[in-house]
Design a protein around this motif. Structure first.
Motif, PDB file in Angstrom:
ATOM      1  N   THR A 519      30.776 -45.110  15.503  1.00  0.00           N
ATOM      2  CA  THR A 519      31.751 -44.908  16.574  1.00  0.00           C
ATOM      3  C   THR A 519      32.150 -43.453  16.760  1.00  0.00           C
ATOM      4  OG1 THR A 519      32.620 -47.120  16.153  1.00  0.00           O
ATOM      5  CG2 THR A 519      33.987 -45.641  17.470  1.00  0.00           C
ATOM      6  N   TRP A 520      32.406 -42.744  15.662  1.00  0.00           N
ATOM      7  CA  TRP A 520      32.874 -41.361  15.789  1.00  0.00           C
ATOM      8  C   TRP A 520      31.802 -40.474  16.433  1.00  0.00           C
ATOM      9  CZ3 TRP A 520      37.673 -41.897  15.706  1.00  0.00           C
ATOM     10  CH2 TRP A 520      38.562 -40.871  15.475  1.00  0.00           C
ATOM     11  N   THR A 521      30.538 -40.781  16.160  1.00  0.00           N
ATOM     12  CA  THR A 521      29.451 -40.006  16.765  1.00  0.00           C
ATOM     13  C   THR A 521      29.261 -40.402  18.219  1.00  0.00           C
ATOM     14  OG1 THR A 521      28.410 -39.817  14.592  1.00  0.00           O
ATOM     15  CG2 THR A 521      27.027 -39.337  16.507  1.00  0.00           C
ATOM     16  N   ILE A 522      29.426 -41.675  18.557  1.00  0.00           N
ATOM     17  CA  ILE A 522      29.391 -42.078  19.965  1.00  0.00           C
ATOM     18  C   ILE A 522      30.454 -41.316  20.753  1.00  0.00           C
ATOM     19  CG2 ILE A 522      29.849 -43.989  21.559  1.00  0.00           C
ATOM     20  CD1 ILE A 522      28.608 -45.881  19.492  1.00  0.00           C
ATOM     21  N   LEU A 523      31.661 -41.246  20.217  1.00  0.00           N
ATOM     22  CA  LEU A 523      32.757 -40.555  20.900  1.00  0.00           C
ATOM     23  C   LEU A 523      32.478 -39.062  21.043  1.00  0.00           C
ATOM     24  CD1 LEU A 523      35.758 -42.336  19.151  1.00  0.00           C
ATOM     25  CD2 LEU A 523      35.230 -42.460  21.591  1.00  0.00           C
ATOM     26  N   ALA A 524      31.965 -38.450  19.972  1.00  0.00           N
ATOM     27  CA  ALA A 524      31.692 -37.012  20.008  1.00  0.00           C
ATOM     28  C   ALA A 524      30.591 -36.686  21.016  1.00  0.00           C
ATOM     29  CB  ALA A 524      31.308 -36.518  18.616  1.00  0.00           C
ATOM     30  N   LEU A 525      29.517 -37.485  21.014  1.00  0.00           N
ATOM     31  CA  LEU A 525      28.435 -37.254  21.967  1.00  0.00           C
ATOM     32  C   LEU A 525      28.900 -37.505  23.394  1.00  0.00           C
ATOM     33  CD1 LEU A 525      25.385 -38.878  20.127  1.00  0.00           C
ATOM     34  CD2 LEU A 525      25.845 -36.440  20.414  1.00  0.00           C
ATOM     35  N   ALA A 526      29.742 -38.526  23.598  1.00  0.00           N
ATOM     36  CA  ALA A 526      30.251 -38.818  24.937  1.00  0.00           C
ATOM     37  C   ALA A 526      31.103 -37.667  25.452  1.00  0.00           C
ATOM     38  CB  ALA A 526      31.052 -40.114  24.924  1.00  0.00           C
ATOM     39  N   MET A 527      31.930 -37.104  24.574  1.00  0.00           N
ATOM     40  CA  MET A 527      32.739 -35.953  24.978  1.00  0.00           C
ATOM     41  C   MET A 527      31.847 -34.760  25.310  1.00  0.00           C
ATOM     42  SD  MET A 527      35.733 -33.927  22.875  1.00  0.00           S
ATOM     43  CE  MET A 527      37.076 -35.047  23.270  1.00  0.00           C
ATOM     44  N   ARG A 528      30.860 -34.510  24.467  1.00  0.00           N
ATOM     45  CA  ARG A 528      29.945 -33.386  24.680  1.00  0.00           C
ATOM     46  C   ARG A 528      29.199 -33.532  26.008  1.00  0.00           C
ATOM     47  NH1 ARG A 528      24.410 -32.586  23.288  1.00  0.00           N
ATOM     48  NH2 ARG A 528      23.879 -30.417  22.753  1.00  0.00           N
ATOM     49  N   THR A 529      28.671 -34.723  26.268  1.00  0.00           N
ATOM     50  CA  THR A 529      27.943 -34.972  27.505  1.00  0.00           C
ATOM     51  C   THR A 529      28.854 -34.851  28.723  1.00  0.00           C
ATOM     52  OG1 THR A 529      26.301 -36.390  26.456  1.00  0.00           O
ATOM     53  CG2 THR A 529      26.685 -36.746  28.796  1.00  0.00           C
ATOM     54  N   SER A 530      30.063 -35.363  28.623  1.00  0.00           N
ATOM     55  CA  SER A 530      30.971 -35.350  29.763  1.00  0.00           C
ATOM     56  C   SER A 530      31.430 -33.931  30.100  1.00  0.00           C
ATOM     57  CB  SER A 530      32.172 -36.256  29.480  1.00  0.00           C
ATOM     58  OG  SER A 530      31.740 -37.580  29.245  1.00  0.00           O
ATOM     59  N   GLU A 531      31.642 -33.118  29.092  1.00  0.00           N
ATOM     60  CA  GLU A 531      31.972 -31.711  29.352  1.00  0.00           C
ATOM     61  C   GLU A 531      30.791 -31.002  30.016  1.00  0.00           C
ATOM     62  OE1 GLU A 531      33.505 -29.640  25.966  1.00  0.00           O
ATOM     63  OE2 GLU A 531      35.288 -30.907  25.808  1.00  0.00           O
ATOM     64  N   TYR A 532      29.583 -31.378  29.618  1.00  0.00           N
ATOM     65  CA  TYR A 532      28.385 -30.816  30.242  1.00  0.00           C
ATOM     66  C   TYR A 532      28.297 -31.246  31.711  1.00  0.00           C
ATOM     67  CZ  TYR A 532      23.384 -30.108  31.205  1.00  0.00           C
ATOM     68  OH  TYR A 532      22.193 -29.732  31.759  1.00  0.00           O
ATOM     69  N   ILE A 533      28.574 -32.508  32.001  1.00  0.00           N
ATOM     70  CA  ILE A 533      28.560 -32.989  33.386  1.00  0.00           C
ATOM     71  C   ILE A 533      29.559 -32.201  34.226  1.00  0.00           C
ATOM     72  CG2 ILE A 533      29.109 -34.954  34.889  1.00  0.00           C
ATOM     73  CD1 ILE A 533      28.113 -36.792  32.618  1.00  0.00           C
ATOM     74  N   ALA A 534      30.777 -32.062  33.705  1.00  0.00           N
ATOM     75  CA  ALA A 534      31.806 -31.326  34.453  1.00  0.00           C
ATOM     76  C   ALA A 534      31.370 -29.890  34.719  1.00  0.00           C
ATOM     77  CB  ALA A 534      33.123 -31.363  33.683  1.00  0.00           C
ATOM     78  N   ASP A 535      30.787 -29.251  33.718  1.00  0.00           N
ATOM     79  CA  ASP A 535      30.322 -27.875  33.880  1.00  0.00           C
ATOM     80  C   ASP A 535      29.196 -27.786  34.912  1.00  0.00           C
ATOM     81  OD1 ASP A 535      30.065 -24.991  32.849  1.00  0.00           O
ATOM     82  OD2 ASP A 535      28.046 -25.767  32.494  1.00  0.00           O
ATOM     83  N   GLN A 536      28.250 -28.723  34.832  1.00  0.00           N
ATOM     84  CA  GLN A 536      27.131 -28.707  35.770  1.00  0.00           C
ATOM     85  C   GLN A 536      27.580 -28.979  37.202  1.00  0.00           C
ATOM     86  OE1 GLN A 536      23.492 -28.175  34.947  1.00  0.00           O
ATOM     87  NE2 GLN A 536      24.835 -27.110  33.519  1.00  0.00           N
ATOM     88  N   MET A 537      28.584 -29.823  37.368  1.00  0.00           N
ATOM     89  CA  MET A 537      29.097 -30.091  38.714  1.00  0.00           C
ATOM     90  C   MET A 537      29.795 -28.861  39.290  1.00  0.00           C
ATOM     91  SD  MET A 537      30.347 -34.072  38.681  1.00  0.00           S
ATOM     92  CE  MET A 537      30.298 -34.162  40.474  1.00  0.00           C
ATOM     93  N   LYS A 538      30.545 -28.161  38.443  1.00  0.00           N
ATOM     94  CA  LYS A 538      31.223 -26.949  38.908  1.00  0.00           C
ATOM     95  C   LYS A 538      30.219 -25.860  39.280  1.00  0.00           C
ATOM     96  CE  LYS A 538      35.450 -27.863  36.299  1.00  0.00           C
ATOM     97  NZ  LYS A 538      36.268 -27.513  35.098  1.00  0.00           N
ATOM     98  N   ARG A 539      29.065 -25.853  38.619  1.00  0.00           N
ATOM     99  CA  ARG A 539      28.013 -24.882  38.918  1.00  0.00           C
ATOM    100  C   ARG A 539      27.160 -25.296  40.118  1.00  0.00           C
ATOM    101  NH1 ARG A 539      26.410 -21.541  34.388  1.00  0.00           N
ATOM    102  NH2 ARG A 539      27.727 -21.916  32.562  1.00  0.00           N
ATOM    103  N   GLY A 540      27.375 -26.525  40.601  1.00  0.00           N
ATOM    104  CA  GLY A 540      26.572 -27.020  41.712  1.00  0.00           C
ATOM    105  C   GLY A 540      25.205 -27.528  41.312  1.00  0.00           C
ATOM    106  N   GLU A 541      24.988 -27.732  40.012  1.00  0.00           N
ATOM    107  CA  GLU A 541      23.685 -28.179  39.526  1.00  0.00           C
ATOM    108  C   GLU A 541      23.486 -29.688  39.686  1.00  0.00           C
ATOM    109  OE1 GLU A 541      21.299 -26.202  38.483  1.00  0.00           O
ATOM    110  OE2 GLU A 541      22.515 -24.396  38.732  1.00  0.00           O
ATOM    111  N   LEU A 542      24.585 -30.419  39.855  1.00  0.00           N
ATOM    112  CA  LEU A 542      24.493 -31.873  40.047  1.00  0.00           C
ATOM    113  C   LEU A 542      24.917 -32.275  41.454  1.00  0.00           C
ATOM    114  CD1 LEU A 542      25.833 -33.265  36.639  1.00  0.00           C
ATOM    115  CD2 LEU A 542      23.505 -33.409  37.511  1.00  0.00           C
TER     116      LEU A 542
END
Length: 542
Positions: A519-542
């Motif tokens: 569970t703790w790794t699922i949560l950590a990876l989900a946070m990491r991926t979601s921060e990446y999504i937010a960053d990519q959207m702000k950059r216009g990459e998504l």
């Protein structure tokens, strides 16, 4: 976690939940006495772990079948409610260690992750601070320290276990559970009622319902749709995901929600099913499945249990057995596999004591001296022997193999007409020998405490007592990450190689299992991926 991070970043999020609403602060059965129910807490079809258990679901969900290939012993747990399994899980919150991400480099089996512990460590730290976890800094090489709250002291029976473990040179340290022993972020500390599995009304333990979803809704950016059964991820002519088609379970109507980005987090095997059912001219074998590995390399934690009667715990002075709803001690993997006949390790969970008795407690009292009875003698025996049982559960690492996977069974559909999963499952000698070692170790611990195990040692023909696949409910894989699109579904950011605006943030991306709860790794990876999504959207990459 994805909904929490993305709404905090300013994204508008629609969350589809296949089950109904649930709020642990109002719907919990915490502090309900067994005698308040005519069932005395006995399990029900929708609550296999007991009538008062918080999680609605089970290994068999009405109208939602799955099938098994011949010779397969696998059971699939599904939760159907807001917050899912986090409403009743054991809160054992362990980080994967540096070795766990690079096992192939160490023993040549399976595959390495495309990321390392150092990539995930900052996110472990963040969720420690956000959610809260108690523990102790032990500086063990593959059991990373965390940002810990103070651990609770061992109970009486756990002190006996600690003494026996020390004599047998088995590492035994304070447990690491996501239960607050100090107030944190507006949440109260645990009051030691020991009923975490019922759902905590004061939010002292981690449940995603109020620790993650409630803050996400407070942003005004989250729309939560319950009783929404996802059928497929839809795509346009260019192969870009356009949203999710789902069935409104209340009306039976087919509906669709559009999205710029689709995050699949339905639990590992349900996510694989969703992608495999998302077929189109561009993706005839399922979305993100050009590698043919969706549904492949699935694993579950290995497990077996041993309990012993400990005479030292009989006729004791009545004392307080209270504590968190779980163990105060934990035994991480302590041996060198190079000196053993199996390649990966396991940890040991401890249970016992005299908590609130419920339906069926102390079953089998006739096995205790003087062998059962009637009337006053039987009542006195119950008082004497209750709390005199100490048990151990092994939870170990399964190595992915080519014979363990899930696929679509096109001949069988659920009540909404969605094709179901068909499972293939196989334990190898690696897992059987590991579980044999568990049984021998647990029996040695019971003997060291002067106790007796009533059940005989399981034989090789009995698989040494190994639990069937799916029984431990730690299923992982099916959409594994990797740098090579030919052998993996996702890249190192849990982003589909074949469809850049589809991400997976549950246990599906895991490359290997580890001897820790996921569970703790699922949560950590989900946070990491979601921060990446937010960053990519702000950059216009998504």
């Amino acid at each position: 976690m994805a909904a929490y991070v993305l709404t905090q970043a300013g994204a508008d999020v629609i969350l589809l939940e296949a089950g109904g609403p649930w709020d642990n602060t109002t719907d919990s059965a915490m502090l309900t006495w067994p005698y308040e129910s005519p069932r005395r807490g006995k399990s029900t079809k929708e609550r296999p772990f007991g009538e008062f258990d918080a999680c609605i679901g089970g290994w068999e969900v009405p109208g939602e079948p799955y099938t098994r290939a011949p010779g397969t012993a696998f059971s699939w747990w599904r939760a159907r409610m807001v917050g899912g399994r986090t409403n009743h899980w054991g809160r054992i919150s362990l980080r994967f260690g540096p070795y766990d991400f690079k096992r192939k480099s160490r023993d040549g089996l399976g595959d390495d992750w495309p990321i390392s512990y150092d990539d995930v460590a900052p996110y472990y730290d963040k969720i420690d601070r956000l959610i809260g976890v108690f523990g102790s800094k032990e500086n063990l090489p593959n059991e990373p320290n965390g940002v810990f709250l103070p651990p609770p002291q061992p109970r009486c029976y756990e002190l006996l276990v600690k003494q026996a473990a020390d004599r047998l040179r088995i590492t035994c340290i304070p447990a690491r559970l996501s239960i607050l022993t100090r107030p944190l972020n507006g949440r109260a500390a645990c009051h030691y009622c020991g009923q975490c599995n019922r759902g905590c009304r004061v939010n002292a333990n981690f449940t995603s319902t109020n620790v993650l979803i409630a803050p996400a809704r407070a942003t005004g950016k989250l729309t939560l749709l319950t009783n929404a059964m996802a059928r497929e991820v839809t795509v346009d002519k260019s192969g870009r995901a356009t949203g999710v088609a789902y069935i409104d379970k209340a009306s039976g109507e087919d509906r669709h929600v559009g999205a710029k980005v689709v995050v699949v987090a339905a639990s590992a095997l349900e996510s694989a099913r969703l992608l495999l059912n998302s077929t189109s001219p561009l993706f005839p074998n399922g979305l993100a499945n050009s590698s043919g590995t969706v549904g492949k390399y699935i694993t579950d934690t290995t497990g077996t249990d041993v309990a012993g009667f400990i005479p030292k715990m009989t006729d004791h002075v009545p004392h307080n057995h209270d504590g968190v709803g779980g163990m105060h001690l934990y035994m991480p993997w302590w041996l060198d596999n190079k000196r053993l006949d199996f390649p990966r390790g396991y940890h040991i969970e401890v249970w016992g004591g005299a908590g609130m008795p419920g339906y069926g407690f102390l079953g089998g009292i006739h096995r205790y001296p003087p062998g059962g009875g009637y009337g006053k003698q039987l009542k006195d025996d119950y008082r004497r022997y209750y709390g005199a049982t100490i048990g151990f559960s092994g939870r170990g690492e399964m190595i992915p193999n080519d014979d363990t996977y899930c696929e679509i069974d096109a001949r069988t559909v659920d009540r909404w007409g969605i094709p179901v999963l068909r499972f293939h499952w196989k334990w190898t000698d690696h897992e059987y020998k590991q579980v044999k070692h568990m049984q021998e170790t647990f029996r040695a611990l019971v003997a060291e405490m002067g106790g007796e195990v009533f059940s005989p040692m399981p034989t090789a023909d009995q698989g040494y007592g190994i639990a069937d696949g799916g029984t431990i409910i730690h299923e992982l894989g099916g959409t594994r990450m990797g740098d090579d699109p030919k052998t993996s579904v996702l890249n190192r950011w849990c982003q589909a190689h074949d469809c850049k605006n589809v991400f997976v943030t549950d246990g599906g991306p895991f490359v290997s299992q580890a001897d820790k709860n996921p569970t703790w790794t699922i949560l950590a990876l989900a946070m990491r991926t979601s921060e990446y999504i937010a960053d990519q959207m702000k950059r216009g990459e998504l």
